[in-house]
Design a protein around this motif. Structure first.
Motif, short mmCIF file in Angstrom:
data_model
loop_
_atom_site.label_atom_id
_atom_site.label_comp_id
_atom_site.label_asym_id
_atom_site.label_seq_id
_atom_site.Cartn_x
_atom_site.Cartn_y
_atom_site.Cartn_z
N VAL A 212 -33.71 -97.58 50.35
CA VAL A 212 -33.44 -96.49 49.42
C VAL A 212 -34.59 -95.49 49.48
CG1 VAL A 212 -33.18 -95.87 46.99
CG2 VAL A 212 -32.03 -97.90 47.89
N SER A 213 -34.28 -94.22 49.61
CA SER A 213 -35.30 -93.18 49.73
C SER A 213 -35.45 -92.42 48.42
CB SER A 213 -34.93 -92.19 50.84
OG SER A 213 -35.85 -91.12 50.87
N PRO A 214 -36.62 -92.48 47.77
CA PRO A 214 -36.81 -91.73 46.52
C PRO A 214 -36.61 -90.24 46.69
CG PRO A 214 -38.54 -93.38 46.80
CD PRO A 214 -37.78 -93.35 48.09
N SER A 215 -36.81 -89.71 47.89
CA SER A 215 -36.68 -88.26 48.09
C SER A 215 -35.25 -87.77 47.87
CB SER A 215 -37.14 -87.88 49.50
OG SER A 215 -36.32 -88.48 50.49
N HIS A 216 -34.29 -88.69 47.92
CA HIS A 216 -32.91 -88.30 47.64
C HIS A 216 -32.70 -88.01 46.15
CE1 HIS A 216 -31.43 -90.58 51.46
NE2 HIS A 216 -31.99 -89.42 51.73
N TYR A 217 -33.61 -88.52 45.31
CA TYR A 217 -33.41 -88.44 43.86
C TYR A 217 -34.49 -87.62 43.15
CZ TYR A 217 -30.55 -92.44 45.17
OH TYR A 217 -29.62 -93.25 45.78
N LEU A 218 -35.62 -87.41 43.82
CA LEU A 218 -36.75 -86.75 43.18
C LEU A 218 -37.13 -85.46 43.90
CD1 LEU A 218 -39.00 -89.92 42.67
CD2 LEU A 218 -37.47 -88.87 40.99
N ARG A 219 -37.67 -84.52 43.13
CA ARG A 219 -38.17 -83.28 43.72
C ARG A 219 -39.52 -83.54 44.40
NH1 ARG A 219 -37.39 -80.87 38.14
NH2 ARG A 219 -39.68 -80.81 38.17
N GLU A 220 -40.07 -82.51 45.00
CA GLU A 220 -41.34 -82.66 45.69
C GLU A 220 -42.49 -82.98 44.73
OE1 GLU A 220 -42.25 -79.37 48.17
OE2 GLU A 220 -40.59 -79.74 49.58
N ASP A 221 -42.33 -82.66 43.45
CA ASP A 221 -43.38 -82.96 42.47
C ASP A 221 -43.18 -84.33 41.82
OD1 ASP A 221 -41.19 -82.48 40.85
OD2 ASP A 221 -42.18 -80.98 39.58
N GLY A 222 -42.16 -85.08 42.26
CA GLY A 222 -41.93 -86.42 41.73
C GLY A 222 -41.06 -86.49 40.50
N GLN A 223 -40.59 -85.37 40.02
CA GLN A 223 -39.69 -85.36 38.87
C GLN A 223 -38.24 -85.43 39.35
OE1 GLN A 223 -40.75 -86.02 36.13
NE2 GLN A 223 -42.13 -84.57 35.15
N PRO A 224 -37.33 -85.92 38.48
CA PRO A 224 -35.92 -86.08 38.89
C PRO A 224 -35.28 -84.75 39.29
CG PRO A 224 -36.37 -87.21 36.81
CD PRO A 224 -37.58 -86.39 37.10
N LYS A 225 -34.45 -84.80 40.30
CA LYS A 225 -33.69 -83.61 40.69
C LYS A 225 -32.66 -83.27 39.63
CE LYS A 225 -34.09 -84.04 45.73
NZ LYS A 225 -33.36 -84.25 47.02
N ALA A 226 -32.17 -84.29 38.95
CA ALA A 226 -31.19 -84.08 37.88
C ALA A 226 -31.67 -84.81 36.63
CB ALA A 226 -29.82 -84.59 38.29
N GLY A 227 -31.56 -84.17 35.48
CA GLY A 227 -31.96 -84.81 34.24
C GLY A 227 -33.47 -84.83 34.07
N ARG A 228 -33.95 -85.79 33.29
CA ARG A 228 -35.37 -85.88 32.98
C ARG A 228 -35.75 -87.35 32.80
NH1 ARG A 228 -36.08 -86.36 27.35
NH2 ARG A 228 -34.09 -86.24 26.20
N ARG A 229 -37.02 -87.60 32.64
CA ARG A 229 -37.49 -88.98 32.44
C ARG A 229 -37.37 -89.33 30.95
NH1 ARG A 229 -39.53 -91.40 36.89
NH2 ARG A 229 -40.16 -90.05 38.62
N ASP A 230 -36.19 -89.85 30.60
CA ASP A 230 -35.90 -90.12 29.20
C ASP A 230 -35.89 -91.61 28.88
OD1 ASP A 230 -33.64 -90.68 30.68
OD2 ASP A 230 -32.24 -89.69 29.33
N ILE A 231 -36.21 -92.47 29.85
CA ILE A 231 -36.38 -93.90 29.59
C ILE A 231 -37.88 -94.15 29.42
CG2 ILE A 231 -36.17 -96.22 30.54
CD1 ILE A 231 -33.71 -95.24 32.07
#
Length: 408
Positions: A212-231
């Motif tokens: 699984v590649s985190p780059s598919h889900y995260l932007r270059e700054d490490g934040q989610p491409k969709a939504g936010r870190r709400d957990i």
């Protein structure tokens, strides 16, 4: 424990802040830029041979365990297109500083015990460890030349070399081991050797088996491409029935499944589906990483890969590459005696401190991952052990000073 748990200014005087000090030249700072080598040694990798035992040349496929770091590191060394090979590997053993033994003991045991469903030690010494060491020590002269002190082998399982009756034949080599532990009990039994081993990352099923590649889900700054870190906190792990006084995890998991799991902004379960788990990693701020049977927790590597701040609960742990990575900049350490206060500790961390750790995980911590800079960090450890700092190898007997230009 986070500094945020300390009492705020218990004195009667108002604190002051002065102007910051000017930056220093990079060569005086720590952690240092690991892309700038500490030394440039040469490593010879022993070729596979039937003399190492039948298992070594049968090319048994991955067995799907978290112990495949030995296979990953070996593959990188043998890939002639990789930077690892180009930077460090020599095909001429006469010019090598170090000799890498392609020992796949964890793969042998995992294949035997899981795929073939055999019990016991699976004759690992007779069929694999002894033939391997015979090949290295009898077919080549290099082990005997140094008594094995310039040899390297990986032991990624919980008890390192203790699985092998022939372990004494290996002891002079440098072990790359996934378990680093300062506690006296494991120094006595030889499971960890504080100043002889180099602690390396564990492999992780999500990252290294499912790929699984985190780059598919995260932007270059490490934040989610969709939504936010709400957990707020994430944990997935078995043994929900752990009691507070159990040896396993030091009883810490009893707290996770009997209290902390009730917090509405936590996600704690014995298991999530792969899709759920990946989604939760993109949304989590913190991830619990308590010890299990040993101090290392493979889930810490998926936290780091996904930019989740690990919460480490393992008193006395030696993290991989501590000489070169500032672990305290990107994890939260909580001692077992304070584990019952984990929620209070984490909620007392300011937004600014959390964001600093999150950025450090993303920009600094990820360097330790097996598919990032693990070999560069391993080599830095080898440089120190062999006192080769600042040197580039021409051949075993000839070394030259590297450039001291800090801009390189």
């Amino acid at each position: 424990m986070s500094t945020a748990t300390l009492e705020k200014n218990p004195t009667p005087f108002k604190p002051i802040t002065l102007d910051p000090l000017p930056p220093q030249n990079e060569i005086y700072t720590w952690p240092f830029n690991i892309r700038r080598p500490l030394c440039m040694p040469k490593i010879f990798v022993y070729p596979d041979s039937p003399r190492m035992g039948e298992f070594q040349v049968t090319r048994v496929p991955f067995t799907g365990t978290d112990y495949i770091s030995e296979e990953i590191l070996l593959k990188q060394l043998r890939d002639k297109e990789s930077d690892v090979y180009k930077n460090y590997v020599t095909e001429n053993p006469e010019e090598a500083d170090f000799f890498y033994i392609p020992f796949l003991g964890a793969k042998y045991l995992s294949d035997c015990q899981q795929r073939q469903n055999m019990k016991g030690d699976c004759d690992v010494d007779e069929k694999y460890a002894v033939p391997m060491m015979n090949f290295v020590q009898q077919d080549y002269p290099y082990w005997n030349r140094s008594s094995g002190k310039d040899h390297i082998m990986v032991h990624p399982m919980d008890e390192a070399s203790l699985y092998y009756k022939s372990k004494d034949r290996m002891q002079n080599a440098t072990f790359l081991t996934t378990v680093g532990d300062r506690r006296v009990i494991h120094s006595y039994d030889g499971r960890t050797r504080r100043y002889e081993d180099i602690v390396i990352p564990s492999a992780n099923a999500l990252l290294n088996i499912q790929n699984v590649s985190p780059s598919h889900y995260l932007r270059e700054d490490g934040q989610p491409k969709a939504g936010r870190r709400d957990i707020f906190v994430l944990f997935a792990g078995h043994d929900q029935d752990v009691k507070p006084d159990d040896g396993y995890s030091g009883g810490v998991r009893s707290l996770l499944f009997n209290g902390f799991n009730l917090q509405p902004d936590y996600k704690i379960a014995s298991k999530f589906s792969d899709q759920e788990h990946t989604e939760f990693l993109t949304r989590a701020k913190y991830g619990f990483a308590p010890r299990g049977y040993t101090h290392d927790a493979t889930r810490i590597w998926e936290y780091i890969a996904f930019g989740v701040v690990p919460v480490v609960i393992a008193d006395g742990i030696i993290e991989p590459f501590e000489d070169d990575l500032d672990w305290d900049s990107f994890i939260v350490r909580i001692r077992r005696q304070d584990a019952h206060k984990m929620d209070v500790i984490l909620r007392s961390i300011s937004t600014e401190e959390y964001e600093s750790k999150r950025q450090a995980v993303w920009n600094h911590g990820r360097q330790a991952l097996l598919d990032h800079d693990a070999w560069n960090l391993i080599v830095r450890g080898l440089c120190r052990k062999a006192h080769l700092e600042g040197l580039q190898t021409i051949d075993r007997e000839q070394h030259v000073f590297m450039s001291n230009d800090p801009t390189l």
